[in-house]
Design an enzyme around this catalytic site. Sequence first.
Site, PDB file in Angstrom:
ATOM      1  CE  LYS A 171      -7.913 -72.605 -27.742  1.00 19.57           C
ATOM      2  NZ  LYS A 171      -7.721 -72.431 -26.301  1.00 19.57           N
ATOM      3  CD  GLN A 228      -4.037 -71.468 -25.272  1.00 18.06           C
ATOM      4  OE1 GLN A 228      -4.137 -72.649 -25.533  1.00 18.06           O
ATOM      5  NE2 GLN A 228      -4.977 -70.816 -24.612  1.00 18.06           N
ATOM      6  CG  HIS A 232      -7.688 -74.863 -17.911  1.00 17.37           C
ATOM      7  ND1 HIS A 232      -9.029 -75.101 -18.079  1.00 17.37           N
ATOM      8  CD2 HIS A 232      -7.281 -74.219 -19.015  1.00 17.37           C
ATOM      9  CE1 HIS A 232      -9.435 -74.621 -19.233  1.00 17.37           C
ATOM     10  NE2 HIS A 232      -8.397 -74.074 -19.833  1.00 17.37           N
ATOM     11  CG  ASP A 269      -9.224 -70.345 -19.982  1.00 22.24           C
ATOM     12  OD1 ASP A 269      -9.730 -69.213 -20.128  1.00 22.24           O
ATOM     13  OD2 ASP A 269      -9.034 -71.120 -20.942  1.00 22.24           O
ATOM     14  CD  GLU A 306      -6.055 -69.421 -21.452  1.00 20.72           C
ATOM     15  OE1 GLU A 306      -6.440 -69.805 -22.569  1.00 20.72           O
ATOM     16  OE2 GLU A 306      -5.430 -70.159 -20.649  1.00 20.72           O
ATOM     17  CB  THR A 325      -7.942 -77.798 -27.643  1.00 23.98           C
ATOM     18  OG1 THR A 325      -9.241 -78.225 -27.206  1.00 23.98           O
ATOM     19  CG2 THR A 325      -7.564 -78.608 -28.877  1.00 23.98           C
ATOM     20  CB  CYS A 326      -9.186 -80.912 -23.448  1.00 23.20           C
ATOM     21  SG  CYS A 326     -10.715 -80.044 -23.894  1.00 23.20           S
ATOM     22  CD  GLN A 346      -6.536 -79.109 -20.819  1.00 25.52           C
ATOM     23  OE1 GLN A 346      -7.274 -78.149 -21.013  1.00 25.52           O
ATOM     24  NE2 GLN A 346      -6.053 -79.831 -21.809  1.00 25.52           N
ATOM     25  CG  ASP A 357      -7.763 -68.600 -25.264  1.00 22.72           C
ATOM     26  OD1 ASP A 357      -7.551 -68.843 -26.463  1.00 22.72           O
ATOM     27  OD2 ASP A 357      -8.422 -69.378 -24.544  1.00 22.72           O
TER      28      ASP A 357
END
Length: 423
Positions: free
Chosen positions: A333, A331, A196, A238, A275, A362-363, A174, A309
């Site tokens: 998540k 996804q 991403h 995304d 996404e 997630t980041c 990403q 998502d």
Amino acid sequence: MRIERVRAVPTVSGFFFDDQRAIKAGATQDGFAYDGDPVTEGFDAVREAGEALTVELDLSDGRTVSGDCCAVQYSGAGGRDPLFRAERYEPVVEDRVAEALEGRSATEFGTNVAELAAMPGEDGREQLHTAVRYGVSQALLAAAAHGNGETRARTLADHLGTTPATEPVPVFGQSGDDRYVNAEKMMIKGVPVLPHGLFNSVEKLGGEGEGLREYVAWLTERASELGPPDYRPRLHLDVYGVIGDVFGAPYDRAEVVDYFQSLAEAAGEHPIQIEGPMDVGGRAEQIHAMTELRDALGDAGVDVDLVADEWCNTFEDVQAFVDAGAADVVQVKTPDLGGIQRSGEAVRYCEGTDVRAYLGGTCNETVTSARACAHVALATDAFQVLAKPGMGFDEGYMVVENEMRRALARDDADRTTRAVADD
């Protein structure tokens, strides 16, 4: 081996909490911050420092294992649990969770996570905050694997009844907003799925979608210049529902289908998946819109896959999207699923269907949670796994890729040792 003590330590996560609703409503970037007022409950600013809560388990053999409670960057949006505050949940872990787990066998992973899942949450919620279940279950998996003398992937695979992967699962990089430089880094390293892109506003996507289309064409050209020989990475973009903001419903009309065809043409020989093409405000509504678009693309022969998502957060949400055939990829998540075993179960639910499972997250996670998820990816042989934490790309890719390689090497060594012993 017993769990002797449960401890919680407020820590920091790998990125930030962002008020997605405020950003989509027009909050503008001011350097790295945002100008504007937050609109999602719990936020004091549109962008806030991310938080985590480290859970440590002291085991009876003197070993300490850990997991990290953390939540997604866009907390409180798309049907997710509210903004996670470590200070609020520290006493929950040290009091209620500790009372339930201390003294239990560390190797009984399934029993321990079932106990965790059954605990009622705060403010009348049926379960503990997803972030709490996420972090505590990571620690419980690490404890069980240590007690069993095996990798976390092997322990989880035994729990789920799966056959683990024998090669690293394809990693998805990403880029964050630095979508050009970071994409080039991914290409030089030969990352199999990228980039991403973070197209989370109409300004970035373009008033007619032209910004995304031009970026896809650039990716295609640059990958051939920078990547290894015969490099054909999967393009995963995304868009945070912004295509829906630009085009609007119904999503089976010619204008929308033609736009997706233009993305496929820009991608050339590269597989491409989009996404979160729209966000229509609820699970049933989102499933309808995604199915409408997917059917239209299929009927027109447009080779663009859709990734669910928004409104696909819990295990039950994943089931609903898969059962409806509302996406080509879902996804999973990980922080939103709660217990880490639920992420594994969600990946398994896609088996035997035409929907593939992307083990995401997630980041705004940590190295600890990212390493744990690498074992989930191996245990379930997921379609792809997210590089995390952070938005710098290199660090998250290193964490996830290396953890998978180490786990596979350890499994190989264990098999060799057992074979020699049998002889």
